[in-house]
Design an enzyme around this catalytic site. Structure first.
Site, PDB file in Angstrom:
ATOM      1  N   ASP B 333       0.832  -1.211   0.000  1.00 13.16           N
ATOM      2  CA  ASP B 333       0.000   0.000   0.000  1.00 13.16           C
ATOM      3  C   ASP B 333       0.864   1.258   0.000  1.00 13.16           C
ATOM      4  O   ASP B 333       2.053   1.213   0.318  1.00 13.16           O
ATOM      5  CB  ASP B 333      -0.888   0.026   1.251  1.00 13.16           C
ATOM      6  CG  ASP B 333      -1.974  -1.039   1.198  1.00 13.16           C
ATOM      7  OD1 ASP B 333      -2.513  -1.357   2.269  1.00 13.16           O
ATOM      8  OD2 ASP B 333      -2.267  -1.538   0.091  1.00 13.16           O
ATOM      9  N   TYR B 401       6.310  -9.349   7.743  1.00  7.09           N
ATOM     10  CA  TYR B 401       5.903  -7.974   8.021  1.00  7.09           C
ATOM     11  C   TYR B 401       6.250  -7.592   9.447  1.00  7.09           C
ATOM     12  O   TYR B 401       6.410  -8.444  10.319  1.00  7.09           O
ATOM     13  CB  TYR B 401       4.387  -7.822   7.871  1.00  7.09           C
ATOM     14  CG  TYR B 401       3.852  -8.158   6.511  1.00  7.09           C
ATOM     15  CD1 TYR B 401       3.548  -9.473   6.167  1.00  7.09           C
ATOM     16  CD2 TYR B 401       3.633  -7.159   5.563  1.00  7.09           C
ATOM     17  CE1 TYR B 401       3.042  -9.789   4.920  1.00  7.09           C
ATOM     18  CE2 TYR B 401       3.126  -7.470   4.316  1.00  7.09           C
ATOM     19  CZ  TYR B 401       2.836  -8.783   3.998  1.00  7.09           C
ATOM     20  OH  TYR B 401       2.336  -9.095   2.759  1.00  7.09           O
ATOM     21  N   TYR B 497      -4.114 -10.344   3.664  1.00  6.49           N
ATOM     22  CA  TYR B 497      -4.289  -8.923   3.980  1.00  6.49           C
ATOM     23  C   TYR B 497      -3.939  -8.738   5.441  1.00  6.49           C
ATOM     24  O   TYR B 497      -4.752  -9.037   6.335  1.00  6.49           O
ATOM     25  CB  TYR B 497      -5.730  -8.501   3.720  1.00  6.49           C
ATOM     26  CG  TYR B 497      -6.080  -8.434   2.248  1.00  6.49           C
ATOM     27  CD1 TYR B 497      -6.752  -9.471   1.624  1.00  6.49           C
ATOM     28  CD2 TYR B 497      -5.730  -7.317   1.478  1.00  6.49           C
ATOM     29  CE1 TYR B 497      -7.076  -9.411   0.280  1.00  6.49           C
ATOM     30  CE2 TYR B 497      -6.044  -7.249   0.136  1.00  6.49           C
ATOM     31  CZ  TYR B 497      -6.712  -8.307  -0.462  1.00  6.49           C
ATOM     32  OH  TYR B 497      -7.028  -8.238  -1.794  1.00  6.49           O
TER      33      TYR B 497
END
Lengths: 181, 539
Positions: B333, B401, B497
């Site tokens: 993003d 992440y 996600y």
């Protein structure tokens, strides 16, 4: 330059001005006294990409009623739980007009609130969780307790957004009517 | 097969030398390179055949030619003889006749001059008029009729003969080496059109009405009446009797105007650059973000990477739009950084004039990185085959992440108490609970299996689906000085996600962090710390 030098803690934001998930992504709009019924106040949350979430406005008479209730997505001719959409354009979704009833809130005292969807569009998804957990609507109407997700064309979404009350306008209206009483 | 007789027949019909060799079915390129010698072998020595379409040099040794003109170059007061008008070959419309080649050579030279490729080899291709199919078939039918042992599949295709004759001469003209398309990356295509083609193909409506009259009726659906495949189909079924029944096609009609070269296109096979980008900005989309033509964000990873490349190649913005393509193994993003070794990406350069040198590649990396928003440490040439690795990376490789999260209130709220919004301190117990949480069997390499509905933020352009994804590992840590914050190191399957797993998106991702932690949470910042993919791989 080593990317070891970079740490997620570099990105701590201003914790005094945090926005909730809802506040980050959605613009709230309101419609009051729908169908001429007093305090039949609705809220639509518009995502920046025009997806619309339907819920009840804080001033809806639902919030001042203390009876137990159930959410029924079967609105007579149509069962909203049967809605199914295919593909990017959400083909096959139930078509909605502003007066279409999305669900009924059925109270233990046999009274019923019919929830209108307030805009023209296609029904993408209803919040099925409300069937098992109806309290979500009372406790978290602008997040986990949302009622339904709708999609309309850019033109209709823009038009609806501009026709409904903004948050400031809504607050003013509520104040006015409170003061009138 | 009586080769001499066949050549005589073809010449009488009006074929040029090279076409005669084609109808003989000769397939050796060397034969065509020296076609004049070979043709001589198959002609009655010393006798010029009727309708010889070779240019006749008028010399002082006058040649006895069939037209009966005996030209003697003697009288001074006679105007100099012009070259005899050459009959246009009735099979190839002049495409295989040398006298027509200089115009083609010049068109190619012009295009090459404009483009200035560094490549020294080339392959050539011919786009021939469709009417040649009709002519080939007609002559074959006549040949089969005249020579009982003539097989219809004898004919050497026009394109082959053209490469072995025109192509060879073109190589000498432009000073490059002729190769096949499989070897040379540079393709020169000549587009030849025959002006009388529409009229000629009209007869197909008579010969194959079923195929073509339908097309004519449906003008809306078929913008072109005659396509190559449909004409090929028609040719299969025509007989000599049918053909002779058409007006003027009792014999092979003469050709009044030769085919002309309408374009000489030169295209080099695309080249590819591969690298990895590190994204340090939280306000940068990967690709340009425009809504209804209006720019939503100033720049993008793609544009920052393209800019120095466009400069080295001197590309206009239009060139960049059409000739540079950005591909990556997934994307993050706008507000997500990409750290570690960065995300694998590739650039496709269409019709490159040359390759970038090692030095230029280094300088491009420096230019990209000096802005501080995007870092590319190395850029190298990769082959087309390597590209599939990128797609694999997007779809199958796991990603790691780092998330910064905030604890919001506790679970099992009492009715009427505002919940989920008030920040509360993270305890050691909370951390332990998150780190030990799993909803899979102990042997499963993934700790958590989640079901995620298409996030609302992309739901306007993606179908509504529920995706099952695996989260391999989650490690939580408290943040010194910030009691309500905690970080998560998360390793997930491709396509998970992460943001939605952290805040749960109104319950549309389950189970979410809330189930692991026992409290509601929100995500404040996200970094991609590793995209595990071996890329780029040096050739």
């Amino acid at each position: 330059m080593k990317t070891m030098d970079f740490n997620i803690l570099d990105s701590i934001p201003d914790l005094d001005n945090l926005k909730t998930f809802t506040e980050r992504y959605f613009s709230k709009r309101y419609l009051i006294n729908v169908d001429g019924i007093k305090n039949n106040d609705m809220m639509i949350m518009f995502h920046s990409n025009r997806i619309a979430l339907l819920s009840l406005a804080p001033s809806h008479s639902f919030f001042s009623k203390n009876e137990n209730y159930k959410i029924n997505f079967n609105v007579g001719k149509i069962d909203r739980l049967n809605n199914s959409v295919k593909g990017k354009s959400k083909k096959g979704g139930q078509l909605l007009s502003p007066k279409s009833v999305i669900c009924k809130i059925e109270f233990s005292d046999e009274s019923v609130f019919e929830v209108p969807c307030c805009m023209k569009g296609t029904l993408v998804e209803v919040n099925e969780e409300l069937v098992q957990n109806p309290l979500l609507l009372k406790n978290m109407p602008d997040s986990d307790g949302f009622i339904a997700i709708m999609l309309a064309s850019i033109a209709i979404s823009e038009a609806t957004k501009s026709e409904l009350l903004t948050h400031e306008e809504y607050i003013k209206c509520i104040d006015c009517s409170v003061n009138k009483e | 097969m009586d080769n001499k007789a066949i050549v005589k027949f073809c010449k009488e019909v009006g074929c040029c030398d090279i076409c005669c060799l084609r109808y003989l079915g000769l397939k050796n390129p060397a034969t065509y390179e020296n076609y004049k010698e070979y043709i001589h072998k198959y002609t009655e020595s010393g006798v010029e055949v009727e309708n010889n379409s070779e240019e006749q040099q008028i010399t002082s040794n006058s040649v006895d030619n069939i037209n009966g003109n005996t030209d003697v170059n003697g009288c001074d007061d006679e105007p100099p003889k012009k070259k005899k008008k050459i009959s246009i070959c009735v099979s190839c419309f002049g495409i295989l006749q040398e006298e027509n080649w200089s115009e083609c050579f010049n068109m190619v030279k012009e295009t090459l001059e404009k483009k200035r490729y560094e490549c020294s080899t080339f392959a050539c291709a011919l786009s021939a008029p469709i009417a040649t199919l009709l002519r080939d078939k007609a002559i074959i039918l006549h040949l089969s009729d005249a020579f009982k042992d003539y097989k219809e599949d004898t004919l050497t295709p026009l394109k082959e003969a053209w490469k072995w004759t025109f192509g060879v001469k073109l190589a000498a003209q432009i000073g490059m080496t002729l190769d096949s398309g499989a070897i040379s990356p540079l393709l020169i295509t000549l587009n030849m059109e025959y002006p009388d083609e529409p009229q000629e193909l009209e007869i197909l409506k008579q010969l194959s009405p079923s195929l073509f009259q339908e097309r004519q009726k449906q003008r809306r659906k078929f913008t072109v009446e005659f396509t190559r495949p449909s004409v090929e189909q028609a040719m299969d079924k025509i007989s000599l009797e049918q053909l002779k029944g058409v007006d003027k096609w009792n014999k092979i009609p003469s050709v009044d105007i030769e085919a002309k070269c309408v374009s000489a296109m030169c295209v080099h096979a695309p080249s590819y650059l591969g690298g990895r980008y590190i994204k340090l900005s939280r306000e940068l989309p990967q690709t340009p973000w425009l809504i209804k033509g209006k720019r939503m964000m100033e720049s993008s990873v793609q544009e920052i990477i393209f800019e120095p490349i466009a400069k080295v190649f001197d590309l206009t913005p239009e060139d960049v739009e059409h000739r540079l393509k950005f591909m990556s193994a997934g994307r993050e993003d706008v507000d997500v950084r990409c750290l570690g070794d960065g995300r694998p990406f590739a650039i496709e350069i269409t019709d490159p004039r040359r390759d970038l040198t090692g030095d230029e590649l280094k300088r491009v990396c420096e230019e990209i990185s000096k802005g501080g928003q995007v870092i590319v440490q190395k850029l190298m040439h990769v082959s087309r085959n390597e590209l599939s690795e990128l797609k694999k990376g997007e779809e199958t490789k796991c990603k790691t992440y780092e998330a910064l999260c905030i604890k919001l209130g506790n679970e099992n709220p009492e009715p009427n108490i505002l919940n989920g919004k008030t920040p509360v301190a993270v305890t050691e117990e909370d951390i332990r609970r998150i780190n030990e949480y799993r909803n899979t069997e102990a042997e499963d390499e993934a700790k958590i299996v989640v079901k995620q509905r298409t996030p609302i933020r992309v739901l306007h352009r993606r179908p509504l689906l529920t995706r099952t994804r695996r989260i391999y590992d989650v490690v939580a840590r408290r943040v010194p000085d910030y009691p309500q914050l905690f970080t998560l190191t998360i390793r997930t399957e491709a396509g998970t996600y992460v943001k939605e797993w952290c805040h749960g998106e109104f319950g549309r991702t389950t189970p979410s962090l809330r189930d692991a932690a026992g409290f509601r949470a929100d995500i404040l910042a996200l970094d991609v710390t590793a995209v595990l993919l071996d890329w780029p791989r040096p050739q």
